[in-house]
Design a protein around this motif. Structure first.
Motif, PDB file in Angstrom:
ATOM      1  N   LEU A 175      -7.707  -1.366  -7.639  1.00 23.47           N
ATOM      2  CA  LEU A 175      -7.121  -0.209  -6.197  1.00 23.47           C
ATOM      3  C   LEU A 175      -6.185  -0.746  -5.916  1.00 23.47           C
ATOM      4  CD1 LEU A 175     -10.799   0.206  -4.857  1.00 23.47           C
ATOM      5  CD2 LEU A 175      -8.954   2.078  -6.233  1.00 23.47           C
ATOM      6  N   LEU A 232     -10.685   7.629  -7.179  1.00 23.77           N
ATOM      7  CA  LEU A 232      -9.732   8.281  -6.320  1.00 23.77           C
ATOM      8  C   LEU A 232      -9.666   9.393  -6.571  1.00 23.77           C
ATOM      9  CD1 LEU A 232      -6.957   5.570  -7.203  1.00 23.77           C
ATOM     10  CD2 LEU A 232      -7.927   6.032  -4.886  1.00 23.77           C
ATOM     11  N   ARG A 264      -3.285   0.295  -7.909  1.00 23.98           N
ATOM     12  CA  ARG A 264      -2.747   1.470  -7.579  1.00 23.98           C
ATOM     13  C   ARG A 264      -1.840   1.767  -5.838  1.00 23.98           C
ATOM     14  NH1 ARG A 264      -7.005   5.259 -11.302  1.00 23.98           N
ATOM     15  NH2 ARG A 264      -5.210   6.616 -10.421  1.00 23.98           N
ATOM     16  N   GLY A 265      -1.940   0.796  -5.432  1.00 20.24           N
ATOM     17  CA  GLY A 265      -1.654   1.279  -3.999  1.00 20.24           C
ATOM     18  C   GLY A 265      -2.425   1.581  -3.071  1.00 20.24           C
ATOM     19  N   VAL A 266      -3.943   1.212  -3.371  1.00 21.63           N
ATOM     20  CA  VAL A 266      -4.720   1.654  -2.870  1.00 21.63           C
ATOM     21  C   VAL A 266      -5.639   1.160  -1.329  1.00 21.63           C
ATOM     22  CG1 VAL A 266      -6.946   2.885  -2.052  1.00 21.63           C
ATOM     23  CG2 VAL A 266      -5.445   3.180  -3.926  1.00 21.63           C
ATOM     24  N   ARG A 267      -5.172   1.042  -0.070  1.00 17.94           N
ATOM     25  CA  ARG A 267      -6.105  -0.247   1.209  1.00 17.94           C
ATOM     26  C   ARG A 267      -7.718  -0.216   0.334  1.00 17.94           C
ATOM     27  NH1 ARG A 267      -6.127   1.734   6.255  1.00 17.94           N
ATOM     28  NH2 ARG A 267      -5.928   3.572   5.360  1.00 17.94           N
ATOM     29  N   ASP A 314     -13.379   5.836   2.667  1.00 17.49           N
ATOM     30  CA  ASP A 314     -12.595   7.073   2.483  1.00 17.49           C
ATOM     31  C   ASP A 314     -13.717   7.669   0.879  1.00 17.49           C
ATOM     32  OD1 ASP A 314     -10.862   8.534   3.507  1.00 17.49           O
ATOM     33  OD2 ASP A 314      -9.841   7.005   3.307  1.00 17.49           O
ATOM     34  N   SER A 371       1.193  -0.771  -0.176  1.00 17.71           N
ATOM     35  CA  SER A 371       0.227   0.226   0.103  1.00 17.71           C
ATOM     36  C   SER A 371       0.772   1.120  -0.201  1.00 17.71           C
ATOM     37  CB  SER A 371      -1.081   0.621   1.293  1.00 17.71           C
ATOM     38  OG  SER A 371      -1.405   1.348   1.361  1.00 17.71           O
ATOM     39  N   THR A 372       0.488   2.119  -1.189  1.00 16.40           N
ATOM     40  CA  THR A 372       1.474   3.598  -0.947  1.00 16.40           C
ATOM     41  C   THR A 372       0.350   4.833  -1.006  1.00 16.40           C
ATOM     42  OG1 THR A 372       0.770   3.521  -3.340  1.00 16.40           O
ATOM     43  CG2 THR A 372       3.283   2.745  -2.139  1.00 16.40           C
ATOM     44  N   ASP A 373      -0.775   4.439  -0.833  1.00 14.39           N
ATOM     45  CA  ASP A 373      -1.922   4.924  -0.456  1.00 14.39           C
ATOM     46  C   ASP A 373      -2.621   4.719   1.022  1.00 14.39           C
ATOM     47  OD1 ASP A 373      -4.156   6.580  -1.068  1.00 14.39           O
ATOM     48  OD2 ASP A 373      -3.750   6.989  -2.936  1.00 14.39           O
ATOM     49  N   SER A 374      -2.446   6.236   1.477  1.00 15.22           N
ATOM     50  CA  SER A 374      -3.330   5.881   3.043  1.00 15.22           C
ATOM     51  C   SER A 374      -5.190   5.526   3.262  1.00 15.22           C
ATOM     52  CB  SER A 374      -2.480   7.136   3.791  1.00 15.22           C
ATOM     53  OG  SER A 374      -3.793   8.512   3.254  1.00 15.22           O
ATOM     54  N   ARG A 375      -5.788   5.866   1.545  1.00 16.66           N
ATOM     55  CA  ARG A 375      -7.011   5.880   1.296  1.00 16.66           C
ATOM     56  C   ARG A 375      -7.445   4.394   2.062  1.00 16.66           C
ATOM     57  NH1 ARG A 375      -7.909  10.123  -3.187  1.00 16.66           N
ATOM     58  NH2 ARG A 375      -5.766   8.728  -3.819  1.00 16.66           N
TER      59      ARG A 375
END
Length: 298
Positions: free
Chosen positions: A31, A201, A34-37, A79, A8-12
């Protein structure tokens, strides 16, 4: 399918309804890519489909879409959220009830952005039962104080690998209950996921509105020729009379609607803005791994 954990590179954190299915799964894929949780609701943590999500780093909550508390847990603190409904197995009335429950839960949780995947033509009074059921859900969402976008896919290219196509005496045969010269708008399920992820996003032109996503438009005859070229076989299209599928009321109504052009009205430019590498039908065939010669005779 890739089952490795995606860092994960995205905190969302985004909730996905239907994550163990094809369409919801495509949203999860996009998702995670794209590194999203991602958080998903599952009935059974030990089920293979749930385990495949867990291995990839998806946060799992246990529950049922008919249970308000389960939905509240799913949407708590997210989010954004992606939701979809299906008439299988409970029928269109249950589909609408589940969709309304999802919409109400999103409003209770004050989800910042709800992307609801409906169907192309839902707002145009098609008379197709599983289109109308989704429209009832859209209407509920519209009545609530929740920021939303409607994603309206057209006919799934992937469906052609599950029915309509057979190989008979060395020839590809495609049969559908519509004339062979009427174009059908289609989209790959994987591209629905990519479009949903882009909207979730943020920063897209369609956010807060609706978009009918499509990747190609081909007639039945062109579909048959494309599958034949993919298989390296001659091909033909056979138009079935609508009466041949009359016992499948929902499907029959859908194919009846297809003939009342314009039926689907895919926005190809908007789709490409969301998914720059959106697949046309030949490209989907090439990437799908589907071999029509391995399909059972229909």
């Amino acid at each position: 399918m890739n089952t490795s954990v995606t860092p994960s590179t995205d905190s969302r954190l985004i909730a996905v309804v239907g994550a163990t299915g094809n369409q919801g799964g495509s949203v999860v894929d996009a998702l995670l890519g794209r590194g999203v949780r991602v958080r998903a609701l599952v009935r059974d943590l030990g089920a293979p489909a749930a385990q495949r999500l867990a291995v990839r780093g998806v946060e799992l909550t246990v529950g049922d879409l008919t249970d308000a508390a389960s939905l509240d847990t799913l949407f708590d603190g997210v989010d954004a959220a992606f939701a979809m409904t299906t008439p299988i197995p409970g029928g269109t009335e249950q589909e609408t009830a589940v969709g309304i429950a999802i919409a109400d839960a999103a409003a209770r949780a004050q989800v910042p952005h709800l992307v609801f995947s409906s169907v192309g033509g839902a707002e145009r009074e098609s008379g197709v039962p599983h289109f109308e059921s989704k429209r009832r859900v859209e209407e509920r969402i519209e009545s609530l104080d929740v920021h939303h976008t409607f994603l309206r896919p057209v006919f799934f290219m992937d469906n052609l690998a599950g029915f309509s196509t057979s190989v008979e005496e060395g020839q590809v045969v495609v049969r559908m209950a519509m004339p062979g010269d009427i174009p059908l708008h289609m989209v790959a399920v994987g591209d629905i996921g990519k479009a949903a992820a882009a909207i979730l996003l943020g920063g897209t032109a369609v956010e807060g509105t609706s978009v009918e996503v499509a990747g190609d438009s081909l007639t039945g005859e062109q579909i048959a020729q494309a599958i034949g070229a993919h298989a390296g076989l001659p091909a033909r299209y056979e138009a079935l009379p609508l009466e041949a599928i009359a016992s499948f009321r929902d499907t029959a109504e859908m194919f009846r609607w297809f003939t009342e052009t314009p039926a689907y009205q895919g926005d190809f430019a908007a789709t490409r803005a969301l998914v720059p590498d959106v697949l046309d039908f030949p490209s989907w065939l090439a990437s799908s791994g589907w071999n029509p010669t391995a399909s059972p005779r229909m």
